[in-house]
Design an enzyme around this catalytic site. Structure first.
Site, PDB file in Angstrom:
ATOM      1  CE  LYS A  39      12.796  -6.399  -0.491  1.00  0.00           C
ATOM      2  NZ  LYS A  39      12.894  -7.808  -0.911  1.00  0.00           N
ATOM      3  NE  ARG A 145      12.804 -15.009   2.023  1.00  0.00           N
ATOM      4  CZ  ARG A 145      13.304 -13.877   1.546  1.00  0.00           C
ATOM      5  NH1 ARG A 145      14.128 -13.152   2.293  1.00  0.00           N
ATOM      6  NH2 ARG A 145      13.010 -13.456   0.336  1.00  0.00           N
ATOM      7  CE1 TYR A 271      25.866   7.622  28.221  1.00  0.00           C
ATOM      8  CE2 TYR A 271      25.477   7.631  25.848  1.00  0.00           C
ATOM      9  CZ  TYR A 271      25.098   7.987  27.139  1.00  0.00           C
ATOM     10  OH  TYR A 271      23.938   8.704  27.326  1.00  0.00           O
ATOM     11  CG  MET A 329      18.755   7.485  21.202  1.00  0.00           C
ATOM     12  SD  MET A 329      17.492   7.809  22.430  1.00  0.00           S
ATOM     13  CE  MET A 329      17.696   6.423  23.528  1.00  0.00           C
TER      14      MET A 329
HETATM   15  C1  LIG Z   1      13.783  -7.866  -2.004  1.00  0.00           C
HETATM   16  C2  LIG Z   1      13.456  -8.740  -3.149  1.00  0.00           C
HETATM   17  C3  LIG Z   1      13.940  -8.443  -4.430  1.00  0.00           C
HETATM   18  C4  LIG Z   1      14.924  -7.325  -4.687  1.00  0.00           C
HETATM   19  O1  LIG Z   1      16.213  -7.711  -4.256  1.00  0.00           O
HETATM   20  P1  LIG Z   1      17.474  -6.759  -4.433  1.00  0.00           P
HETATM   21  O2  LIG Z   1      18.626  -7.591  -4.044  1.00  0.00           O
HETATM   22  O3  LIG Z   1      17.251  -5.608  -3.525  1.00  0.00           O
HETATM   23  O4  LIG Z   1      17.510  -6.340  -5.855  1.00  0.00           O
HETATM   24  C5  LIG Z   1      13.508  -9.228  -5.493  1.00  0.00           C
HETATM   25  N1  LIG Z   1      12.647 -10.258  -5.287  1.00  0.00           N
HETATM   26  C6  LIG Z   1      12.189 -10.589  -4.063  1.00  0.00           C
HETATM   27  C7  LIG Z   1      11.265 -11.746  -3.914  1.00  0.00           C
HETATM   28  C8  LIG Z   1      12.581  -9.855  -2.952  1.00  0.00           C
HETATM   29  O5  LIG Z   1      12.138 -10.185  -1.733  1.00  0.00           O
END
Ligand SMILES: *Cc1c(COP(=O)(O)O)cnc(C)c1O
Length: 392
Positions: A39, A145, A271, A329
């Site tokens: 992801k 969640r 800044y 930036m």
């Molecule tokens: C992001 C995620 C993972 C991977 O987690 P890491 O800590 O990056 O290994 C695994 N399962 C789910 C459901 C996730 O959202």
């Protein structure tokens, strides 16, 4: 992407290190299969390059958050491995947004069903097509969640026909405190998951993320889902400092010096005039800023009576140098007074993330976690992919 000669900063992704990390995680997983979480563009490293490398290493279960990430990953895999990439299963963690059913089927993506509402919609979709299309079932065991909540779980436990007509590939859950081995929440979630699994026996069982994989074989089940550790993140922070990060570094970030100037006292840098120069100094300016994901919290703070001060570091060769003044930036400034002039001329490369200063070192300085540093890596960097045995 800009040419390397024209680029102000170079981000190198070591695909051989990534492949090595995958093999190490697969060994750790032993009998369990080892999936891969890609992801957020493979945690900022580029899913279209990372996906094929992991597929070549034998990974077959890929996880992304959004459906468009899945569509792009499918295309990248099909491109790299025509004909073979059909063996990859692309799971969409974010689930089944109303109206997306068609896209899941068209691109052969597997939705993670995160509640009875998702379940009902996917069942209806499958019924319309007279085919049990693959999906995953996510049961919440302590994140609050996504995933079936307690009441929803009890509903399917008491009436298993609620899942009729589905082809469930994974029955999964997710750990909230895997990165803290001492947390009692781990055993609590494991027990809740085992309890859920007693009733929901369909599909492969999957619980562990990167740190969960190192909590021991009880947490492995049929499939583990590491993300962070693939990209060099430390999945065993509880073993520090005796056992350093077992994963190989994948990311190397370097910036070129734009300009070096001599600064007399008294004067201030940046800044808000937040950095006061207290000795005659040389200050170098680098073309990286918060717009590139070099977080503004890496700005320096002088020690005061209520604050012990704060200087993030960069490295020129072996030498650590402080980031001074505010991160702006597009620019940061470093104090190179103690570095020989020959080593800090315009165009020279400075390490911002590298062997002497890891993603996690930078995260600690920024007051965040390595996950955020990685996923913030900007798209103005010139990217170089090393190794991987595929394309240059
Ligand atoms: C992001 C995620 C993972 C991977 O987690 P890491 O800590 O990056 O290994 C695994 N399962 C789910 C459901 C996730 O959202």
């Amino acid at each position: 992407m800009v040419d390397e000669v024209l680029a102000g900063a170079v981000l190198t992704i070591d695909l051989d290190a990534l492949a090595g990390n995958y093999r190490q995680l697969r060994n750790e997983a032993a009998a369990a299969a080892c999936g891969a979480v890609l992801k957020a563009d493979a945690y900022g490293t580029g899913a279209d390059r990372v996906g094929p490398v992991l597929f070549a290493e034998g990974a077959r279960d890929f996880f992304v958050a959004h459906i468009d990430e899945g569509i792009r990953l499918r295309a990248a895999l099909a491109d790299a491995f025509p004909g073979q990439a059909d063996a990859a299963v692309v799971h969409i963690l974010g689930g089944l947004l109303p109206g997306s059913e068609d896209a899941f089927t068209e691109h052969r993506l597997t939705p993670v069903l995160n509640g009875l509402d998702d379940v009902a919609r996917w069942r209806a979709w499958c019924a319309d097509r007279d085919a049990p299309l693959p999906c995953d079932l996510h049961v919440d065991t302590g994140m609050c969640r996504l995933g079936l909540d307690r009441r929803e779980f009890e509903a399917v436990r008491d009436d298993p026909s609620l899942l009729d007509g589905l082809a469930i590939d994974l029955m999964m859950s997710h750990l909230a405190s895997g990165d803290d081995k001492a947390s009692p929440q781990n055993a609590k979630q494991l027990n809740a998951y085992l309890e859920a699994r007693r009733h929901l026996t369909m599909g492969r069982a999957s619980l562990a993320n990167s740190p969960g994989l190192f909590l021991g074989p009880d947490y492995h089940f049929d499939l583990v889902r590491p993300g962070y550790a693939l990209y060099g993140g430390n999945p065993t922070t509880w073993r520090l400092p005796e056992h350093p990060n077992p994963m190989a570094q994948v990311v190397h970030l370097q910036a070129k010096i734009l300009q070096v100037r001599s600064v007399d006292t008294p004067d201030t840098v940046g800044y808000g005039a937040s950095h006061k120069v207290t000795r005659p100094s040389r200050i170098a300016t680098l073309p990286v800023g918060y717009a590139d994901g070099y977080l503004r919290s890496l700005s320096s703070r002088a020690p005061s009576h209520e604050d012990k001060g704060h200087f993030a570091r960069a490295h020129i060769g072996e030498t650590g140098v402080p980031i001074v003044g505010r991160v702006s930036m597009d620019l940061i400034t470093i104090d190179v007074t103690d570095v020989p002039e020959a080593q800090c001329r315009p165009g020279q490369l400075v390490d911002l993330i590298g062997p002497r200063h890891t993603v996690e070192d930078l995260a600690a300085e920024a007051g965040t976690i390595g996950y955020e540093i990685l996923t913030s890596l900007g798209d103005r960097y010139h990217r170089v992919y090393k190794g991987g045995g595929l394309r240059p």
